[in-house]
Design an enzyme around this catalytic site. Structure first.
Site: not given
Length: 170
Positions: A83-86
């Site tokens: 769910t975290r930014k790439t």
């Protein structure tokens, strides 16, 4: 992706490992993943990009597999999702690594789901139910609404209000 980038540079390759399988490599146990042949100038042009991309994807897949295995060993029946930014420029590589590692990708971009965070709830007077209701009106029946919850109690409120995806955060 990596093999395609090498093919674009007029190389041929042979993949020696099955994607998604655990490969017990170490400094003393090196494993051949692929053989790539072609003009040396083309190989040198694509080598670093291919290795960096493969390493990045492999690292995400390995960590994802560890997280999925931990969840399963604790009898978790839900999904483990990234769910975290790439990393800029690596979105597809990292999302693909999640899939290979057995995790879910959550979403590819902001258009795939409405996400209600604490500031959205605050703008609705602190009411999670009101925030979900307003989001449903503007997003329509076919769009999922994800609610970021700070506690299990908030998750129950969000579920009862019609939140489709609940994330327990921090």
């Amino acid at each position: 992706l990596t093999m395609k980038s090498l093919l674009h540079l007029q190389q041929t390759n042979h993949q020696a490992a099955i994607e998604g399988n655990h490969i017990p490599a170490s400094p003393s146990n090196k494993i051949k993943l692929a053989t790539v042949t072609g003009p040396v100038s083309h190989l040198l042009r694509g080598e670093r990009t291919a290795l960096n991309t493969l390493s990045r994807c492999s690292g995400v897949a390995t960590l994802s597999r560890k997280c999925v295995d931990i969840a399963k060993s604790n009898n978790w029946h839900g999904l483990v999702a990234g769910t975290r930014k790439t990393t800029p420029g690596f979105r597809l590589v990292e999302k693909y690594g999640l899939l290979v590692g057995g995790a879910a990708t959550h979403r590819l971009d902001l258009s795939q789901m409405v996400m209600l965070k604490d500031n959205h709830v605050w703008s609705c007077g602190g009411s999670i139910a009101e925030a979900v209701k307003k989001a449903r009106v503007v997003s329509g029946f076919s769009q999922n609404i994800e609610v970021e919850c700070q506690s299990l109690e908030e998750a129950f409120v969000a579920a009862e209000a019609g939140g489709d995806v609940l994330v327990l955060d921090n």
